[in-house]
Design an enzyme around this catalytic site. Sequence first.
Site, mmCIF file in Angstrom:
data_model
loop_
_atom_site.group_PDB
_atom_site.id
_atom_site.type_symbol
_atom_site.label_atom_id
_atom_site.label_comp_id
_atom_site.label_asym_id
_atom_site.label_seq_id
_atom_site.Cartn_x
_atom_site.Cartn_y
_atom_site.Cartn_z
ATOM 1 N N GLY A 106 -50.269 -7.723 -29.477
ATOM 2 C CA GLY A 106 -51.648 -8.162 -29.557
ATOM 3 C C GLY A 106 -52.489 -7.297 -30.460
ATOM 4 O O GLY A 106 -53.535 -7.726 -30.955
ATOM 5 N N ALA A 129 -50.853 -4.704 -32.837
ATOM 6 C CA ALA A 129 -50.149 -4.242 -34.032
ATOM 7 C C ALA A 129 -48.782 -4.900 -34.130
ATOM 8 O O ALA A 129 -48.235 -5.399 -33.142
ATOM 9 C CB ALA A 129 -50.001 -2.722 -33.987
ATOM 10 N N ASN A 130 -48.227 -4.883 -35.338
ATOM 11 C CA ASN A 130 -46.860 -5.327 -35.576
ATOM 12 C C ASN A 130 -45.980 -4.095 -35.758
ATOM 13 O O ASN A 130 -46.410 -3.091 -36.332
ATOM 14 C CB ASN A 130 -46.801 -6.208 -36.822
ATOM 15 N N VAL A 131 -44.745 -4.177 -35.261
ATOM 16 C CA VAL A 131 -43.865 -3.017 -35.240
ATOM 17 C C VAL A 131 -42.660 -3.261 -36.139
ATOM 18 O O VAL A 131 -42.067 -4.344 -36.110
ATOM 19 C CB VAL A 131 -43.389 -2.707 -33.798
ATOM 20 N N LYS A 142 -45.972 1.237 -36.706
ATOM 21 C CA LYS A 142 -46.892 0.228 -36.188
ATOM 22 C C LYS A 142 -47.996 0.014 -37.211
ATOM 23 O O LYS A 142 -48.644 0.964 -37.646
ATOM 24 C CB LYS A 142 -47.494 0.681 -34.856
ATOM 25 N N ASP A 175 -52.940 0.739 -19.898
ATOM 26 C CA ASP A 175 -52.117 -0.474 -20.009
ATOM 27 C C ASP A 175 -50.673 -0.157 -19.644
ATOM 28 O O ASP A 175 -49.748 -0.587 -20.321
ATOM 29 C CB ASP A 175 -52.206 -1.040 -21.427
#
Length: 659
Positions: A21, A23-25, A40, A134
Site C-alpha cells: 500500500g 511502496a513496491n519492493v 523499497k 502495524d
Amino acid sequence: MRPNYVLGGRYRITQSLGEGGMANVYLAHDLILDRDVSVKLLRLDLRDDPHTIKRFQREGLAATELVHPNIVSVYDVGEENGMQYMVMEYVKGMDLKEYIKQHFPIPYQEVINIMEQVLSAVAVAHAHNIIHRDLKPQNILIDEKGVAKITDFGIAVAMSENALTQTNTVLGSVHYLSPEQARGGMATKKSDIYSLGIILYELLTGTVPFQGETAISIAIKHFQSEIPSVREFDPRIPQALENVVLKATSKRPSDRYESVTDMANDLETSLSPRRASEPKFTPVEDVDDGETKVLDKSALNSEAAHVKPDTAKKVAPKPKKRHRRRRWLLVLLGLTAVLIAMVGLAFWLGRPQTVTVPDVSGLTVNEAQQKLSDSNLDTGAIQRQPSAKIKKNLVIKTSPQAEQSAKKEAKIKLYVSTGPRLVRIGNYVGQSYTRAAAILKAKGVTVRRQNESSNEVPVGNVMQQSIENGQRINPKETTVTLTVSAGQRQLQLADLIGKTKSQIQQYSKRESLNVSFKYKYDNATKNTAIDQNPGAGSTVKEGSTVVITLSRGKKPVSNSVPKVEDFNVDVNIPFEAGSSSSSSSGKTSSSASSEVNTVQIYIRDHDHNYGTVYKQLTIAQDTQVSIPFAVESGKSGGYKIIRDGKVILSDNNVTKNSH
C-alpha cells in the site's frame, strides 16, 4: 522499475518481490559489497506528497538505528529522479502468515520461541521511542534458518496519514488493530502490545479472532467483543499461556502489560508446571472512564417535564428612592462575599488529605509496609517481577511512584523482585551456529564461538554447548560457549625422509593420518623412509593417507635373492554402532552422527610381522581397504584386523592366487 536498472549507481534491480500500500519492493544486488538486498520504492502516487516524502525519509533514517538480529536491517535511504527508496537486508524465506499456513499446528515451545524473538525486537524499537503501529504476521519474516525478523518499521508510521483512503491497507491490518486505534485514537507502545497478542492468538489457533465483511465491522469488534478463548479452540493450551493472550489484548491499555519486556517475561514461564493451576486472567472491572454518555429520548423528555415555562414575566417597579437601590446592592454584595467564603471553607475542610509516597525501593516487603504505614498509607497488591538490579524479595518500585502524592490511607502497589530474569537454554547441537546464536542473543544471552575440527559434523553446525539443555541462566552473568565444526582439520605434512617406521607410525597416530608402507632395496638403513607421497610441506586433511617407501636395505647378490611377489588384497571392514571406541563427551554433543570405530591392521609378509601395527584408521561406516603384500615365492602372508582388543577379521594363508 525494470530489471538491470542500477539505482544510486550501486543497486542493480534483479526482480520484483511484491507491491504494498505504501511502496513496491524489489530484489537488487549491491555492486559494491557484492550482496543481495531488498529495495523499497515509494509508490508513484505518493511521490508528489511532500509530507509523506518527509516522513518516509525521517522514519527510514530512524530505522537505521534499530540494530538487532530480529529486525530487518536498513542499510541506506536515498532519492533518485524523484524516486524515494530504502535499501534493506534481504531475507530469504517467507512471512509469518505463510509460515503459519504451512506449519500449523505449531508446537507451543516453537510458538514461544518465535514470539520471544519478535518481542525482543519490538523492545529495542520501543527503547528508541519507535512505535511500529502495524504489527502483523505479514510484517514478520522467517528466514531459512528459522530466525524471525520484523520489517516495515517507520513505513507504518508514514502510512498512518493515508490509511483511511487506502482501503486495501486498512483491510490488511485491521485484524491486528488495537481498540484505541479503531476508535481513531493515538497509537502507543501498548497498541503494539495488543497487536502482538493477536499475533500470538493466530500462532496458537491458525486464525485471527475477529472476521467480518468489511474493515469497519472488524474494527468495531476489536473494541466491543471479547477475544475468543484459545483454550476453547485447543483445550491442551495451558491457562497461563492463554492468560498472556488475554492480558496483551485487554480492551483498556491500562490492563495490558506495562512493556513488551513484561510480556516476554510472562510468556517465557507460561509452560512451566509451577503455573499449572493459574486462574484465568480477568481485567479490572470497568469504571467510569470519562467517555461521553448518550441519554435516550425518555430521559430527555423526563428532564424537560421539570422545566416550567416562563409565562408570568413581570416588570419590577422601579424603586422610588435611589438610596434604597444602593442599600440593597450593598446587602447583595455582602451576602455574595459570605457565600463565597463559606464555599471556600467547606471545600478546604472537605478536601481529601494527601501525603507523599515514600521511597521504599531496596527494602523488604515488611520494611516497606512499615514505612508506608508511618506515612498513613496502606499496602495494596504485591506483584513480583524479574529485576537485574534489585535483589530477590526486595521492593523494586511502587505505584504510585515515590515522591508522588496520594490520598491518606490509599493502597500502594508494591513491585517485588524475583531476582534476575533467568533464560532457559535449549538444545542447539546439530543446528547451524547462525540460528542458535540468533535465538540466544534474542534472549539477551552473550554467545562465544569456539571452532573445532570435525570429520563428522557439517561445517558451521554446533558440536557442543557449554550449558546443558533445559538449564536456566542469568544472561547478565553467564556466557554460553558454542563449539562449532570447522570441518576436517588440515595440516602441513612433515618431512618424513630418514625417519624409522616406528617414528612414522607415532607421527601418523598423533596427527590422525593413515600410512601405507611400500618397500624398495636401497643403500639407506633398513626400515627407514626413502620417499613419501604427498611430499613434505604439502597441505593434507586429517584422515588422509600418506604413502611411505621404506628401504629394504642393500640389494643382496642376485643368486641369493628370493623371488618376491607384490599383490594387493581387498578386505571389507564392518562398522559397529555403539562400539566402546566410539567418541563420547560429558557435554551436550551430537551422538550417533559422530560415532566412529578405531581399527588396527597387522600384516605378515616379507617386510612385516605381527609385532607392529601396519595401519590404524577410524571408520564411521562399513569400509573397504586394500592391503599390499610382498610374499616370497612358495610362501604365504597373513593379516589380522583388531577392534577394541578383539580380532574381527584374519587370514594366515594369503597368497597371490588366494584372493
